[in-house]
Design a protein around this motif. Structure first.
Motif, mmCIF file in Angstrom:
data_model
loop_
_atom_site.group_PDB
_atom_site.id
_atom_site.type_symbol
_atom_site.label_atom_id
_atom_site.label_comp_id
_atom_site.label_asym_id
_atom_site.label_seq_id
_atom_site.Cartn_x
_atom_site.Cartn_y
_atom_site.Cartn_z
ATOM 1 N N TYR A 202 18.480 -1.296 9.182
ATOM 2 C CA TYR A 202 17.381 -0.908 8.254
ATOM 3 C C TYR A 202 17.148 -1.937 7.341
ATOM 4 O O TYR A 202 15.652 -2.268 7.262
ATOM 5 C CB TYR A 202 17.799 0.286 7.665
ATOM 6 N N TRP A 203 18.225 -2.786 6.753
ATOM 7 C CA TRP A 203 17.728 -3.890 5.966
ATOM 8 C C TRP A 203 16.964 -5.000 6.601
ATOM 9 O O TRP A 203 15.973 -5.509 6.334
ATOM 10 C CB TRP A 203 18.836 -4.234 5.227
ATOM 11 N N ARG A 204 17.497 -5.350 7.752
ATOM 12 C CA ARG A 204 16.779 -6.436 8.482
ATOM 13 C C ARG A 204 15.598 -6.227 9.115
ATOM 14 O O ARG A 204 14.464 -6.770 9.228
ATOM 15 C CB ARG A 204 17.675 -6.706 9.638
ATOM 16 N N VAL B 19 13.944 -6.363 4.566
ATOM 17 C CA VAL B 19 13.832 -7.815 4.469
ATOM 18 C C VAL B 19 12.497 -8.512 4.815
ATOM 19 O O VAL B 19 11.879 -9.317 4.115
ATOM 20 C CB VAL B 19 14.900 -8.708 5.512
ATOM 21 N N PRO B 20 11.821 -7.689 5.874
ATOM 22 C CA PRO B 20 10.432 -8.280 6.058
ATOM 23 C C PRO B 20 9.610 -7.984 4.904
ATOM 24 O O PRO B 20 8.374 -8.796 4.548
ATOM 25 C CB PRO B 20 9.868 -7.706 7.321
ATOM 26 N N LEU B 21 9.570 -6.772 4.340
ATOM 27 C CA LEU B 21 8.704 -6.543 3.113
ATOM 28 C C LEU B 21 9.048 -7.448 1.750
ATOM 29 O O LEU B 21 8.155 -7.631 1.198
ATOM 30 C CB LEU B 21 9.020 -5.164 2.731
ATOM 31 N N ILE B 22 10.324 -7.640 1.789
ATOM 32 C CA ILE B 22 10.747 -8.614 0.529
ATOM 33 C C ILE B 22 10.119 -9.955 0.896
ATOM 34 O O ILE B 22 9.690 -10.638 -0.104
ATOM 35 C CB ILE B 22 12.298 -8.746 0.587
ATOM 36 N N ALA B 23 10.184 -10.627 2.046
ATOM 37 C CA ALA B 23 9.778 -11.756 2.396
ATOM 38 C C ALA B 23 8.290 -12.028 2.551
ATOM 39 O O ALA B 23 7.624 -13.051 2.327
ATOM 40 C CB ALA B 23 10.430 -12.214 3.793
ATOM 41 N N GLY B 24 7.557 -10.640 2.320
ATOM 42 C CA GLY B 24 6.135 -10.869 2.197
ATOM 43 C C GLY B 24 5.620 -10.444 3.752
ATOM 44 O O GLY B 24 4.227 -10.731 3.830
ATOM 45 N N GLY B 25 6.294 -9.870 4.614
ATOM 46 C CA GLY B 25 5.587 -9.573 5.720
ATOM 47 C C GLY B 25 5.068 -7.999 5.708
ATOM 48 O O GLY B 25 4.393 -7.327 6.368
ATOM 49 N N GLY C 147 0.630 -1.178 0.086
ATOM 50 C CA GLY C 147 -0.216 0.006 -0.154
ATOM 51 C C GLY C 147 0.880 1.293 0.157
ATOM 52 O O GLY C 147 2.074 1.292 0.111
ATOM 53 N N GLU C 148 0.263 2.384 -0.380
ATOM 54 C CA GLU C 148 1.067 3.706 -0.282
ATOM 55 C C GLU C 148 1.547 3.854 1.054
ATOM 56 O O GLU C 148 2.642 4.421 1.122
ATOM 57 C CB GLU C 148 -0.046 4.558 -0.747
ATOM 58 N N THR C 149 0.810 3.955 2.081
ATOM 59 C CA THR C 149 1.394 4.055 3.415
ATOM 60 C C THR C 149 2.520 3.166 3.845
ATOM 61 O O THR C 149 3.433 3.757 4.287
ATOM 62 C CB THR C 149 0.304 3.576 4.647
ATOM 63 N N VAL C 150 2.622 2.008 3.250
ATOM 64 C CA VAL C 150 3.825 0.968 3.693
ATOM 65 C C VAL C 150 5.014 1.871 2.722
ATOM 66 O O VAL C 150 6.246 1.793 3.143
ATOM 67 C CB VAL C 150 3.459 -0.259 3.509
ATOM 68 N N PHE C 151 4.732 1.835 1.657
ATOM 69 C CA PHE C 151 5.820 2.434 0.739
ATOM 70 C C PHE C 151 6.185 3.822 1.140
ATOM 71 O O PHE C 151 7.332 4.054 1.216
ATOM 72 C CB PHE C 151 4.906 2.781 -0.708
ATOM 73 N N TYR C 152 5.517 4.782 1.516
ATOM 74 C CA TYR C 152 6.076 6.043 2.079
ATOM 75 C C TYR C 152 6.580 5.863 3.447
ATOM 76 O O TYR C 152 7.641 6.877 3.721
ATOM 77 C CB TYR C 152 4.993 7.071 1.894
ATOM 78 N N ASP C 153 6.235 5.195 4.225
ATOM 79 C CA ASP C 153 6.849 4.834 5.397
ATOM 80 C C ASP C 153 8.161 4.379 5.294
ATOM 81 O O ASP C 153 9.167 4.825 5.935
ATOM 82 C CB ASP C 153 6.109 4.062 6.452
ATOM 83 N N THR C 154 8.232 3.382 4.627
ATOM 84 C CA THR C 154 9.574 2.549 4.038
ATOM 85 C C THR C 154 10.574 3.882 3.576
ATOM 86 O O THR C 154 11.651 4.027 3.650
ATOM 87 C CB THR C 154 9.349 1.557 3.161
ATOM 88 N N LEU C 155 10.218 4.686 2.484
ATOM 89 C CA LEU C 155 10.933 5.374 2.127
ATOM 90 C C LEU C 155 11.491 6.582 3.013
ATOM 91 O O LEU C 155 12.426 7.210 3.041
ATOM 92 C CB LEU C 155 9.874 6.264 0.780
#
Length: 88
Positions: free
Chosen positions: A76-78, A82-88, A2-10
């Protein structure tokens, strides 16, 4: 994603970039001011006089803060990517 997750990660990624770059930028600023003041006081206008001390200071601070930078990026990666890439 979602947009919220994207902008928070950014936002978190940009904050990590600011944290990592701050020591080097501060040392570059301070060393540039010191060398510029020295050049103004002595009327020496040599191009290498501005470049070499600043480069040495930046390399020294990079060497000293390399562990901090690595730990910050790994956290930051861990913790975020990594949770976003793994599907979390």
């Amino acid at each position: 994603m979602g947009e919220t997750v994207f902008y928070d990660t950014l936002r978190q990624g940009l904050w990590v970039a600011v944290l990592i770059s701050t020591p080097i930028l501060v040392v570059a600023l301070v060393s540039g001011l010191v060398v510029g003041l020295f050049q103004a006081l002595t009327s020496i206008q040599e191009m290498t006089l501005t470049f070499v001390p600043k480069l040495a200071a930046i390399a020294g601070v990079f060497w000293i803060t390399m562990g901090f930078m690595t730990e910050t990026l790994v956290a930051y990666w861990r913790g975020v990517l990594v949770p976003l890439i793994a599907g979390g």
